[in-house]
Design an enzyme around this catalytic site. Sequence first.
Site, PDB file in Angstrom:
ATOM      1  N   HIS A 372      68.576  24.012  47.490  1.00  0.00           N
ATOM      2  CA  HIS A 372      69.300  22.545  48.359  1.00  0.00           C
ATOM      3  C   HIS A 372      69.882  22.741  49.572  1.00  0.00           C
ATOM      4  O   HIS A 372      69.950  21.466  49.847  1.00  0.00           O
ATOM      5  CB  HIS A 372      69.571  21.726  47.520  1.00  0.00           C
ATOM      6  CG  HIS A 372      68.744  21.433  46.078  1.00  0.00           C
ATOM      7  ND1 HIS A 372      68.590  20.176  46.296  1.00  0.00           N
ATOM      8  CD2 HIS A 372      69.106  22.044  45.096  1.00  0.00           C
ATOM      9  CE1 HIS A 372      67.825  19.616  45.011  1.00  0.00           C
ATOM     10  NE2 HIS A 372      67.928  21.020  44.406  1.00  0.00           N
ATOM     11  N   LYS A 563      73.364   6.593  51.823  1.00  0.00           N
ATOM     12  CA  LYS A 563      73.509   7.704  51.433  1.00  0.00           C
ATOM     13  C   LYS A 563      74.880   8.748  52.118  1.00  0.00           C
ATOM     14  O   LYS A 563      76.007   7.625  52.648  1.00  0.00           O
ATOM     15  CB  LYS A 563      72.491   8.876  52.430  1.00  0.00           C
ATOM     16  CG  LYS A 563      73.155   8.040  53.924  1.00  0.00           C
ATOM     17  CD  LYS A 563      72.136   8.976  54.825  1.00  0.00           C
ATOM     18  CE  LYS A 563      70.775   8.553  54.611  1.00  0.00           C
ATOM     19  NZ  LYS A 563      69.757   9.172  54.125  1.00  0.00           N
ATOM     20  N   LYS A 569      74.275  13.101  58.362  1.00  0.00           N
ATOM     21  CA  LYS A 569      73.149  12.566  58.332  1.00  0.00           C
ATOM     22  C   LYS A 569      73.195  11.009  59.017  1.00  0.00           C
ATOM     23  O   LYS A 569      72.613  10.309  59.427  1.00  0.00           O
ATOM     24  CB  LYS A 569      73.354  12.584  57.267  1.00  0.00           C
ATOM     25  CG  LYS A 569      73.224  12.447  55.544  1.00  0.00           C
ATOM     26  CD  LYS A 569      73.456  11.924  54.230  1.00  0.00           C
ATOM     27  CE  LYS A 569      73.279  12.877  53.185  1.00  0.00           C
ATOM     28  NZ  LYS A 569      71.513  12.590  52.757  1.00  0.00           N
ATOM     29  N   THR A 671      65.872  11.883  49.257  1.00  0.00           N
ATOM     30  CA  THR A 671      65.056  11.579  47.852  1.00  0.00           C
ATOM     31  C   THR A 671      64.689   9.965  48.328  1.00  0.00           C
ATOM     32  O   THR A 671      64.513   8.949  48.305  1.00  0.00           O
ATOM     33  CB  THR A 671      65.099  11.534  46.898  1.00  0.00           C
ATOM     34  OG1 THR A 671      66.734  11.160  46.680  1.00  0.00           O
ATOM     35  CG2 THR A 671      64.672  12.571  46.717  1.00  0.00           C
ATOM     36  N   LYS A 675      62.405   6.398  47.885  1.00  0.00           N
ATOM     37  CA  LYS A 675      62.881   4.615  46.983  1.00  0.00           C
ATOM     38  C   LYS A 675      62.607   3.853  47.888  1.00  0.00           C
ATOM     39  O   LYS A 675      62.020   2.322  48.014  1.00  0.00           O
ATOM     40  CB  LYS A 675      64.423   5.348  46.568  1.00  0.00           C
ATOM     41  CG  LYS A 675      64.674   5.894  45.827  1.00  0.00           C
ATOM     42  CD  LYS A 675      66.420   6.272  45.744  1.00  0.00           C
ATOM     43  CE  LYS A 675      66.660   7.638  45.169  1.00  0.00           C
ATOM     44  NZ  LYS A 675      68.355   7.831  44.802  1.00  0.00           N
TER      45      LYS A 675
HETATM   46  C1  LIG Z   1      68.944   8.339  46.190  1.00  0.00           C
HETATM   47  C2  LIG Z   1      69.877   8.432  46.427  1.00  0.00           C
HETATM   48  C3  LIG Z   1      71.233   9.100  46.947  1.00  0.00           C
HETATM   49  C4  LIG Z   1      70.128  10.126  47.546  1.00  0.00           C
HETATM   50  O1  LIG Z   1      69.734   9.494  49.655  1.00  0.00           O
HETATM   51  P1  LIG Z   1      69.819  10.371  50.547  1.00  0.00           P
HETATM   52  O2  LIG Z   1      69.231   9.015  51.037  1.00  0.00           O
HETATM   53  O3  LIG Z   1      67.754  10.717  50.494  1.00  0.00           O
HETATM   54  O4  LIG Z   1      70.876  11.079  50.798  1.00  0.00           O
HETATM   55  C5  LIG Z   1      72.686   9.403  46.942  1.00  0.00           C
HETATM   56  N1  LIG Z   1      72.598   7.988  45.693  1.00  0.00           N
HETATM   57  C6  LIG Z   1      72.555   8.283  45.492  1.00  0.00           C
HETATM   58  C7  LIG Z   1      73.302   6.634  44.152  1.00  0.00           C
HETATM   59  C8  LIG Z   1      70.980   7.454  45.091  1.00  0.00           C
HETATM   60  O5  LIG Z   1      70.230   6.495  44.260  1.00  0.00           O
END
Ligand SMILES: *Cc1c(COP(=O)(O)O)cnc(C)c1O
Length: 831
Positions: A372, A563, A569, A671, A675
């Site tokens: 990862h 995030k 980031k 991820t 979304k």
């Molecule tokens: C999807 C999700 C993440 C991951 O977010 P990234 O933008 O991919 O870093 C982190 N925390 C929660 C609560 C999420 O639902």
Amino acid sequence: MADAPTTTSQQSADAARTGLSAAALQRGVLDNLLCLRGRYPAIASPHDWYMALAYSVRDRLLARWATSVQTYAGSDVRVACYLSAEFLIGPQLGNNLVNLGIEANAREALRALGVDLDMLLELEEEPGLGNGGLGRLAACYLDSLATLEIPAVGYGIRYEFGIFDQQIRDGWQVETTDKWLQKGHPWEIVRPEVAYYVGFGGSTHDETDARGHLCVRWIPTRQVKGVACDTPMPGYHVNTCNTLRLWKSEAVESFDLQDFNAGDYYEAVNEKVISETLSKVLYPNDEPEIGKRLRLAQQYFFVSCSLQDMLRLLEIRGEPVGHFAQLFNVQLNDTHPSIAVAELMRLLVDDRQVPWDEAWDITRRALAYTNHTLLPEALETWGLPLMRNLLPRLLEIIYEINRRFLDEVRQRYPGDDARIARMSLIDERGDKLVRMAHLATVGSHAINGVAELHSGLLKQTVLRDFAELWPERFHNVTNGVTPRRFMLLCNPALARLLDETIGAGWVTDLARLRKLEAYADDAAFQQHWRSVKQANKAVLAEHIRGVTGIGVDTAALFDVQVKRIHEYKRQHLNALLIVTLYRRLLRDPQLALTPRCFVFGGKAAPGYATAKLIIRLINGIAEVVNNDPVVNGRLKVVFYPDFNVKNAHFIYPAADLSEQISTAGKEASGTGNMKFMMNGALTIGTLDGANVEIREEVGDENFFLFGLSADEVERVKRAGYRPADYVKDDAELSEVLQLIADGHFSRGDREMFRPLIDNLTHADPFLVLADYAAYVARQDDVSAAWQDTRRWTRMSILNTARSGKFSSDRAIGEYCDKIWKIRPMRITLDQ
Ligand SMILES: *Cc1c(COP(=O)(O)O)cnc(C)c1O
């Protein structure tokens, strides 16, 4: 509250437990309210109602769950065992209602009782058993595994305290303990009879067993008991209900009788306390120096319990240990469970007298490893003294694995000592360390990265030598997210529109969203599309006002970055943009500026000072920008506290723009980006992680790309990156940094953000300044695109339409085909 229902007396007690109609649910809720909460409706609290409903939903899962488990036990199907130190499963009530297909009936049943379902959903405490993306991925995969009817178990740790709760005080992050179990967790069934012992410390001895074979006996100084705590994981509109099995640590005996009799009551209790601390708390990742000993103990604890559980199931099925790899696929979610390589060898060789070569063959065929991260500071290693002290037998086994492995490497590359040193499971360069990524790689038949770019870089960087040795073992499986939770559950208005437009099949076949393309320019459909987004923005605005007191204009562009807070980031790049826009307004108050509402959310590791300072900066900017009359509401900045799955439900659907601006080469996949896309947000992003594939799917004309590529990042660094040059050459950037340094966002305090400014201008390890100009320019394009409503809406529709690839169903399908070779098994209920 309403009176008890006056439905027919013929309803059987059974129907009250299992019936899916509104009337049966109503009976069930009332029964559970009385029988489990000891309350009649008149004095039931909202929490009583929540518990009564949750138990009623669980009742309806139990037959599916028991049947699934029994079916697997009675057949020779292969089971996917997903080992993960984190499962960020989010609130369960709404998801279980949706997957059972009884949300409308539950709503009706409660309405008849005078109770509002949404109020109960709001009450639910989420199990925060993960840090962020990695833990959420594991949860999405469990949803897809069950929905695709794949026999599967998730194995992990039942932390008593999950990820901390975040509050913002004076602009700073303040952590408080997450007490998710305080009011009880209705979804779980604890199974004290499913328990295993796990040893720590002590020493090893050579022995001769009854048959005259030489063997090793490990005599630990301490044993801990792991007790199974099971949570049902139902699939969507299928009978399959898989298990999430989390281990809770307990003292082997509540009282050590010897100590007790010797009068040392406190020592006896102390042992109990120490044993129970093992599953006490989840470690936040990105900590500069974590409490390493306890962390390693946690990993070994849950891995050992899980493998022992599989071996027990093998016995129950009456299968010889030689069949282990035919019956179990053990997927390692990052290196956290990688001690499984050595532990499975120990269980086979020491406990079951399987010859080494045969045990190694079983281990390798059973295990697979998902990497990862490429960040060097995030690659797990454990010091040799710690390993020897805590897990002496495991270290011996690791040495033996290493000895045999390096022999193989030497044969293949005679005389290449540098390669041997690079590939060794032991890093001998300074204080000796066990390299867990190497252990996981050597012990697995398949290794995968989580996006095309990441899998490619993995083979060129951290696992390069291994990819040269065993190219056929390396794969890519691009991550995915579940459309059940991240569309159907959290965006019901969008789901309804999709159902009406393209039919309901998209929920389990997300590629069907492509049918939306035909409507991208349809004026009536566009209108409907915008009204859905507008309503979602109003919901978020309501939450923002309630939690932060800030009023936001829902006509503004909602620009969202949620995030974990991390330098890679680059939330601070986003912050620099906001200051840039603000400065432009100060210079020219009449400027035609696209109104934007910037929403941030995310937790910083408690020991990560720079990340915490970035939160402080965002809040400092918010304080000034939100209140400056010159801005006149055209810019709003919100830091939404305590970003978690529950808050994510109403944040992703409200976004117009998704910020995916990590330094190229650093984000393995992401991820959150998926979304947002599914919910119709446009992405501004770098060529990093799954952004690359998102852009491929949606088309360059529907994606705001900017910044250096991964190759260019490396080239700039190799050439000797000097961030100060970028400041010198860019008047706007220079003035933006100056404004921050001057204390404009810290009430005149010139010291507060100095570490951040110094870091950016002197080191800038994540190339924020190198990408600044390109980012600001691309954001100007975003602003221009927003002005053309029909064009923006078209792009938004196309983002959803082309997001099908990013369903976790597709990802799990690939794991099944490429790595596990598992096929679905239909579960049929009796009657
Ligand atoms: C999807 C999700 C993440 C991951 O977010 P990234 O933008 O991919 O870093 C982190 N925390 C929660 C609560 C999420 O639902």
